[in-house]
Design an enzyme around this catalytic site. Structure first.
Site, PDB file in Angstrom:
ATOM      1  N   HIS A   1       0.843  -1.189   0.000  1.00 41.10           N
ATOM      2  CA  HIS A   1       0.000   0.000   0.000  1.00 41.10           C
ATOM      3  C   HIS A   1       0.888   1.251   0.000  1.00 41.10           C
ATOM      4  O   HIS A   1       2.108   1.155   0.194  1.00 41.10           O
ATOM      5  CB  HIS A   1      -0.927   0.015   1.227  1.00 41.10           C
ATOM      6  CG  HIS A   1      -0.194   0.057   2.527  1.00 41.10           C
ATOM      7  ND1 HIS A   1      -0.042  -1.036   3.341  1.00 41.10           N
ATOM      8  CD2 HIS A   1       0.454   1.073   3.148  1.00 41.10           C
ATOM      9  CE1 HIS A   1       0.660  -0.708   4.402  1.00 41.10           C
ATOM     10  NE2 HIS A   1       0.982   0.582   4.312  1.00 41.10           N
TER      11      HIS A   1
HETATM   12  C1  T46 Z   1       3.040   0.593   6.966  1.00 38.32           C
HETATM   13  C2  T46 Z   1       3.754  -0.665   7.291  1.00 38.32           C
HETATM   14  C3  T46 Z   1       5.219  -0.475   7.499  1.00 38.32           C
HETATM   15  C4  T46 Z   1      -4.084  -0.468  13.581  1.00 38.32           C
HETATM   16  O1  T46 Z   1      -5.182  -0.671  14.109  1.00 38.32           O
HETATM   17  N1  T46 Z   1      -3.289   0.566  14.018  1.00 38.32           N
HETATM   18  C5  T46 Z   1      -2.064   0.824  13.489  1.00 38.32           C
HETATM   19  O2  T46 Z   1      -1.389   1.768  13.924  1.00 38.32           O
HETATM   20  C6  T46 Z   1      -1.597   0.002  12.406  1.00 38.32           C
HETATM   21  C7  T46 Z   1      -0.252   0.257  11.756  1.00 38.32           C
HETATM   22  C8  T46 Z   1      -2.408  -1.023  11.966  1.00 38.32           C
HETATM   23  N2  T46 Z   1      -3.617  -1.257  12.548  1.00 38.32           N
HETATM   24  C9  T46 Z   1      -4.443  -2.374  12.097  1.00 38.32           C
HETATM   25  C10 T46 Z   1      -4.947  -2.286  10.672  1.00 38.32           C
HETATM   26  C11 T46 Z   1      -5.020  -3.730  10.234  1.00 38.32           C
HETATM   27  O3  T46 Z   1      -6.259  -4.274  10.609  1.00 38.32           O
HETATM   28  O4  T46 Z   1      -3.632  -3.559  12.136  1.00 38.32           O
HETATM   29  C12 T46 Z   1      -3.914  -4.420  11.047  1.00 38.32           C
HETATM   30  C13 T46 Z   1      -2.661  -4.716  10.237  1.00 38.32           C
HETATM   31  O5  T46 Z   1      -2.273  -3.525   9.505  1.00 38.32           O
HETATM   32  P1  T46 Z   1      -1.714  -3.594   8.021  1.00 38.32           P
HETATM   33  O6  T46 Z   1      -2.336  -4.693   7.271  1.00 38.32           O
HETATM   34  O7  T46 Z   1      -1.825  -2.216   7.425  1.00 38.32           O
HETATM   35  O8  T46 Z   1      -0.176  -3.960   8.304  1.00 38.32           O
HETATM   36  P2  T46 Z   1       1.068  -3.850   7.327  1.00 38.32           P
HETATM   37  O9  T46 Z   1       2.197  -4.526   7.995  1.00 38.32           O
HETATM   38  O10 T46 Z   1       0.721  -4.297   5.948  1.00 38.32           O
HETATM   39  O11 T46 Z   1       1.388  -2.279   7.242  1.00 38.32           O
HETATM   40  C14 T46 Z   1       1.803  -1.572   8.397  1.00 38.32           C
HETATM   41  C15 T46 Z   1       1.162  -0.174   8.455  1.00 38.32           C
HETATM   42  O12 T46 Z   1      -0.259  -0.321   8.413  1.00 38.32           O
HETATM   43  C16 T46 Z   1       1.600   0.698   7.298  1.00 38.32           C
HETATM   44  O13 T46 Z   1       1.224   2.042   7.531  1.00 38.32           O
HETATM   45  O14 T46 Z   1       3.594   1.459   6.313  1.00 38.32           O
HETATM   46  O15 T46 Z   1       3.214  -1.416   8.399  1.00 38.32           O
END
Ligand code: T46
Length: 136
Positions: A39
């Site tokens: 993303h």
């Molecule tokens: C990024 C990379 C490096 C939250 O509720 N609060 C938070 O602060 C974050 C980061 C995530 N979440 C929730 C949203 C999703 O349901 O945790 C779940 C996993 O998040 P996501 O699928 O976005 O995780 P990554 O590892 O793909 O991405 C994350 C960050 O979201 C993103 O901003 O740059 O780590």
């Protein structure tokens, strides 16, 4: 910073971290064959570093795709807004620490690559138009 007791890294908002720090989170226990991220963000800026272990970060600004290997707690990576990111090749001991300029907001995410490319094109065009206005 370090002495004969070991090493110390200090991260300070608007100093070593080039923005106001609004949120800190970390990823750990990610399997080696998993890719995370996939993303971009509209406004969020982040600094990423592996406090232990290593992982690969692919960055794509819509024109250039480049990979960076984070493998030292003294190596920080600044990721600006409108940059597509993919994290992979996590070592089993990897703890990826992320320091963010904004609170969590799902509306700031672009999770579709085609939408990301279109957003970059519109942003580039808007920046060019703005520059053109100033040159008139
Ligand atoms: C990024 C990379 C490096 C939250 O509720 N609060 C938070 O602060 C974050 C980061 C995530 N979440 C929730 C949203 C999703 O349901 O945790 C779940 C996993 O998040 P996501 O699928 O976005 O995780 P990554 O590892 O793909 O991405 C994350 C960050 O979201 C993103 O901003 O740059 O780590």
């Amino acid at each position: 910073m370090g002495d004969d007791r070991g090493s110390l890294v200090a991260l300070e908002g608007n100093k070593t971290i080039p923005f106001d720090i609004k949120r800190v989170y970390y990823l750990f226990g990610t399997a080696k064959d998993i890719t995370r991220g996939l993303h971009a963000h509209l406004a969020l800026k982040q600094v990423m570093l592996c406090v232990t272990g290593s992982c690969k970060i692919l960055l794509d600004d819509g024109v250039v795709r480049e990979s960076v290997f984070l493998d030292s707690p003294t190596k920080g990576l600044l990721v600006e807004s409108l940059v597509w990111r993919e994290m992979s090749e996590f070592s089993s001991d990897c703890v990826l620490l992320v320091i963010a300029s904004e609170h969590y907001d799902e509306a700031d995410y672009i999770r579709n690559y085609e939408v990301f490319k279109k957003t970059v094109e519109i942003d580039t065009l808007a920046a060019r138009t703005e520059k053109h206005k100033w040159n008139e």
